[in-house]
Design a protein around this motif. Structure first.
Motif, PDB file in Angstrom:
ATOM      1  N   GLY A  75       0.772  -1.238   0.000  1.00 45.65           N
ATOM      2  CA  GLY A  75       0.000   0.000   0.000  1.00 45.65           C
ATOM      3  C   GLY A  75       0.799   1.280   0.000  1.00 45.65           C
ATOM      4  N   PHE A  76       1.979   1.278  -0.616  1.00 47.60           N
ATOM      5  CA  PHE A  76       2.787   2.497  -0.675  1.00 47.60           C
ATOM      6  C   PHE A  76       2.588   3.213  -2.014  1.00 47.60           C
ATOM      7  N   ASP A  77       2.605   4.541  -1.972  1.00 44.23           N
ATOM      8  CA  ASP A  77       2.511   5.340  -3.193  1.00 44.23           C
ATOM      9  C   ASP A  77       3.856   5.458  -3.882  1.00 44.23           C
ATOM     10  N   ILE A  78       4.914   5.442  -3.090  1.00 39.27           N
ATOM     11  CA  ILE A  78       6.244   5.718  -3.625  1.00 39.27           C
ATOM     12  C   ILE A  78       7.297   5.120  -2.688  1.00 39.27           C
ATOM     13  N   ALA A  79       8.442   4.775  -3.235  1.00 44.08           N
ATOM     14  CA  ALA A  79       9.575   4.308  -2.423  1.00 44.08           C
ATOM     15  C   ALA A  79      10.825   5.049  -2.859  1.00 44.08           C
ATOM     16  N   ILE A  80      11.712   5.278  -1.914  1.00 40.88           N
ATOM     17  CA  ILE A  80      13.010   5.889  -2.202  1.00 40.88           C
ATOM     18  C   ILE A  80      14.048   4.781  -2.142  1.00 40.88           C
ATOM     19  N   ARG A  81      14.727   4.553  -3.268  1.00 39.09           N
ATOM     20  CA  ARG A  81      15.721   3.481  -3.342  1.00 39.09           C
ATOM     21  C   ARG A  81      17.037   4.011  -3.900  1.00 39.09           C
ATOM     22  N   ALA A  82      18.110   3.481  -3.362  1.00 38.36           N
ATOM     23  CA  ALA A  82      19.445   3.930  -3.756  1.00 38.36           C
ATOM     24  C   ALA A  82      20.180   2.830  -4.499  1.00 38.36           C
ATOM     25  N   GLY A  83      21.113   3.248  -5.338  1.00 38.27           N
ATOM     26  CA  GLY A  83      21.933   2.285  -6.067  1.00 38.27           C
ATOM     27  C   GLY A  83      21.579   2.248  -7.537  1.00 38.27           C
ATOM     28  N   ILE A  84      21.429   1.029  -8.059  1.00 35.18           N
ATOM     29  CA  ILE A  84      21.111   0.818  -9.474  1.00 35.18           C
ATOM     30  C   ILE A  84      19.693   0.284  -9.551  1.00 35.18           C
ATOM     31  N   LEU A  85      18.852   0.949 -10.310  1.00 35.07           N
ATOM     32  CA  LEU A  85      17.458   0.541 -10.414  1.00 35.07           C
ATOM     33  C   LEU A  85      17.332  -0.564 -11.445  1.00 35.07           C
ATOM     34  N   GLU A  86      17.011  -1.780 -10.969  1.00 37.53           N
ATOM     35  CA  GLU A  86      16.949  -2.935 -11.865  1.00 37.53           C
ATOM     36  C   GLU A  86      15.557  -3.545 -11.959  1.00 37.53           C
ATOM     37  N   ASP A  87      14.647  -3.167 -11.076  1.00 33.01           N
ATOM     38  CA  ASP A  87      13.305  -3.757 -11.046  1.00 33.01           C
ATOM     39  C   ASP A  87      12.465  -3.184 -12.178  1.00 33.01           C
ATOM     40  N   SER A 138       9.494  -3.755 -12.991  1.00 37.68           N
ATOM     41  CA  SER A 138       8.079  -3.577 -12.681  1.00 37.68           C
ATOM     42  C   SER A 138       7.799  -2.189 -12.117  1.00 37.68           C
ATOM     43  N   LEU A 139       8.837  -1.388 -11.933  1.00 32.14           N
ATOM     44  CA  LEU A 139       8.687  -0.066 -11.346  1.00 32.14           C
ATOM     45  C   LEU A 139       9.149   1.025 -12.305  1.00 32.14           C
ATOM     46  N   ILE A 140       8.516   2.177 -12.184  1.00 33.30           N
ATOM     47  CA  ILE A 140       8.966   3.371 -12.893  1.00 33.30           C
ATOM     48  C   ILE A 140       9.783   4.184 -11.905  1.00 33.30           C
ATOM     49  N   GLY A 141      10.924   4.690 -12.343  1.00 35.69           N
ATOM     50  CA  GLY A 141      11.770   5.438 -11.432  1.00 35.69           C
ATOM     51  C   GLY A 141      12.233   6.756 -12.011  1.00 35.69           C
ATOM     52  N   ARG A 142      12.332   7.744 -11.132  1.00 39.22           N
ATOM     53  CA  ARG A 142      12.935   9.019 -11.501  1.00 39.22           C
ATOM     54  C   ARG A 142      14.139   9.250 -10.615  1.00 39.22           C
ATOM     55  N   ASN A 147      36.054   5.162  -8.864  1.00 40.87           N
ATOM     56  CA  ASN A 147      34.744   5.486  -8.292  1.00 40.87           C
ATOM     57  C   ASN A 147      33.643   5.294  -9.339  1.00 40.87           C
ATOM     58  N   PRO A 148      32.560   4.594  -9.018  1.00 41.90           N
ATOM     59  CA  PRO A 148      31.482   4.371  -9.990  1.00 41.90           C
ATOM     60  C   PRO A 148      30.675   5.641 -10.239  1.00 41.90           C
ATOM     61  N   THR A 149      30.084   5.727 -11.413  1.00 38.80           N
ATOM     62  CA  THR A 149      29.278   6.894 -11.771  1.00 38.80           C
ATOM     63  C   THR A 149      27.852   6.520 -12.165  1.00 38.80           C
ATOM     64  N   ASP A 150      27.480   5.262 -11.981  1.00 36.04           N
ATOM     65  CA  ASP A 150      26.173   4.806 -12.468  1.00 36.04           C
ATOM     66  C   ASP A 150      25.154   4.585 -11.356  1.00 36.04           C
ATOM     67  N   THR A 151      25.438   5.056 -10.148  1.00 41.14           N
ATOM     68  CA  THR A 151      24.491   4.861  -9.059  1.00 41.14           C
ATOM     69  C   THR A 151      23.761   6.168  -8.771  1.00 41.14           C
ATOM     70  N   GLY A 152      22.573   6.065  -8.189  1.00 38.97           N
ATOM     71  CA  GLY A 152      21.791   7.251  -7.881  1.00 38.97           C
ATOM     72  C   GLY A 152      20.779   6.959  -6.800  1.00 38.97           C
ATOM     73  N   VAL A 153      19.988   7.962  -6.461  1.00 39.80           N
ATOM     74  CA  VAL A 153      18.860   7.801  -5.555  1.00 39.80           C
ATOM     75  C   VAL A 153      17.599   8.004  -6.385  1.00 39.80           C
ATOM     76  N   TRP A 154      16.664   7.063  -6.264  1.00 35.66           N
ATOM     77  CA  TRP A 154      15.495   7.019  -7.126  1.00 35.66           C
ATOM     78  C   TRP A 154      14.205   7.120  -6.331  1.00 35.66           C
ATOM     79  N   ALA A 155      13.247   7.809  -6.908  1.00 39.74           N
ATOM     80  CA  ALA A 155      11.866   7.739  -6.431  1.00 39.74           C
ATOM     81  C   ALA A 155      11.142   6.797  -7.379  1.00 39.74           C
ATOM     82  N   VAL A 156      10.571   5.719  -6.849  1.00 37.40           N
ATOM     83  CA  VAL A 156       9.963   4.698  -7.704  1.00 37.40           C
ATOM     84  C   VAL A 156       8.501   4.489  -7.340  1.00 37.40           C
ATOM     85  N   TYR A 157       7.710   4.089  -8.338  1.00 36.47           N
ATOM     86  CA  TYR A 157       6.302   3.794  -8.144  1.00 36.47           C
ATOM     87  C   TYR A 157       5.895   2.768  -9.189  1.00 36.47           C
TER      88      TYR A 157
END
Length: 291
Positions: free
Chosen positions: A138-150, A152-156, A257-267
Motif C-alpha cells: 500500500g505504498f505510493d512511492i519508495a526511495i531506493r538507492a543504487g542501481i534501479l533494476e526492477d 516492474s517499477l517506474i523510477g525518476r 569510483n562508480p558513476t552509475d548509481t543514484g537515488v530514485w523515487a519509484v512507483y
C-alpha cells in the motif's frame, strides 16, 4: 449497512491474508473488518474466505470476486484522484517507503517542507530496511538507492549517489594504500549489507565480491570503524563527507569510483500518477539538486 460497504475490507483482508493487517491498513478495529466481511458474505450468500488460526485464504468464488473488486476499487481511486488533481493542491494520504541515514537526513526535511506547503496532505514515512512490495503493502512511492533494476517499477532519479572508498591515515600507514581494485583482497575490508563493492574501469562498471573482518548493516557504524583504523570502507559520500573534510579518512582508488548509481523515487507501472506523487517527486528532485 449498504450492500457493497464491505468490499474495501474484503480486498484488504485478501491482499494481506490477515484480518489484523487489513485493519491496520484501514485504520479500524479487527472486529469492524470482520463484521463488514461477514455482512458482505451474507449479502452474496457465498463464502469468500477460508479462515484458520494461522492463515486467511480465498475460496474459488472469493478469488474471482477479489479480482473484480480490485479493478473496481482501482477505478474508483483513479476517479477520486482525478478530481483531487483538478484542485491544484494535493490532498489525501501519501505513503512513502524509505530507509537509512539518507532518508533521515535528506528525504525527511524535504517531506516536512512539502507538507508545510500542502497542509491537505497526510504524509506517512515508513522506515524499513526490507524491500517492500509497493502495491501489496500500500505504498505510493519508495526511495531506493543504487542501481534501479526492477522492471516492474517506474523510477525518476532524484539525485546522484556518490560512492567513496576510503580508509584512515593510520590504516594506510600500517597496511599501505591499495594500488588496484584487485589488491583489496589483501586488505581488511569493512563490509555492509552487500558482499560486493561497485567500481568503474573506463566505461565498464562492475561489482567486486569482498570479505572482511567487520560487518554491519549500519553506515555510520562502518564509518566509525574506518575512522578507528579497522580497514577500508566503501560508503555513500554523505556518511563520510565530514570525516574526509577533517582528514579523519583518506580517499583511495579514486580513479575507480562508480558513476552509475543514484537515488530514485519509484512507483508501480499500473499506479495512476496522482498530483501528490508527481509533485512530491518533483519537490524531492528540486530540494536534492546537486546532491
Amino acid at each position: 449497512m449498504h450492500k457493497w460497504e464491505g468490499i474495501e475490507a474484503f480486498v484488504q483482508v485478501a491482499t494481506h491474508q490477515s484480518f489484523s493487517r487489513a485493519a491496520r491498513a484501514l485504520g479500524v478495529s479487527n472486529s469492524h473488518v470482520s463484521k463488514q466481511v461477514a455482512s458482505l458474505e451474507r449479502h452474496l450468500d457465498a463464502r469468500l474466505l477460508t479462515r484458520t488460526t494461522r492463515k486467511v485464504g480465498l475460496t474459488e468464488t472469493g478469488q474471482a470476486f477479489f479480482l473484480r473488486c480490485q479493478d473496481i476499487l482501482n477505478t474508483l481511486e483513479e476517479a477520486e484522484q482525478a478530481v483531487i488533481d483538478l484542485q491544484e493542491k494535493p490532498r489525501g494520504r501519501l505513503r512513502v517507503s524509505l530507509a537509512g541515514a539518507f532518508g533521515e537526513e535528506f528525504i525527511t526535511p524535504a517531506a516536512v517542507s512539502f507538507m508545510r506547503d500542502n497542509p491537505g496532505l497526510h504524509i506517512e514515512l515508513n522506515f524499513d530496511n526490507k524491500l517492500v512490495d509497493l502495491v501489496s503493502d500500500g505504498f505510493d512511492i519508495a526511495i531506493r538507492a543504487g542501481i534501479l533494476e526492477d522492471s516492474s517499477l517506474i523510477g525518476r532519479r532524484i539525485c546522484n549517489r556518490k560512492l567513496v572508498t576510503c580508509a584512515s591515515a593510520s590504516y594506510i600507514d600500517r597496511y599501505g594504500q591499495p594500488e588496484s581494485v584487485n589488491s583489496l583482497v589483501n586488505h581488511h575490508c569493512l563490509i555492509g549489507t552487500l558482499d560486493s563493492w561497485r567500481f568503474q574501469d573506463g566505461q565498464r562498471h562492475f561489482d567486486m565480491r569482498l570479505r572482511g573482518n567487520w560487518r554491519s548493516n549500519n553506515g555510520r557504524a562502518l564509518a566509525h570503524a574506518a575512522i578507528g583504523g579497522l580497514g577500508i570502507v566503501q560508503l555513500p559520500d554523505f556518511y563520510v563527507r565530514d570525516a574526509l573534510d577533517r582528514g579523519l579518512l583518506v580517499p583511495v582508488l579514486e580513479d575507480f569510483n562508480p558513476t552509475d548509481t543514484g537515488v530514485w523515487a519509484v512507483y508501480p507501472h499500473n499506479r495512476h500518477l496522482s498530483a501528490k506523487v508527481r509533485m512530491f517527486v518533483s519537490h524531492l528532485a528540486e530540494q536534492l539538486a546537486g546532491g
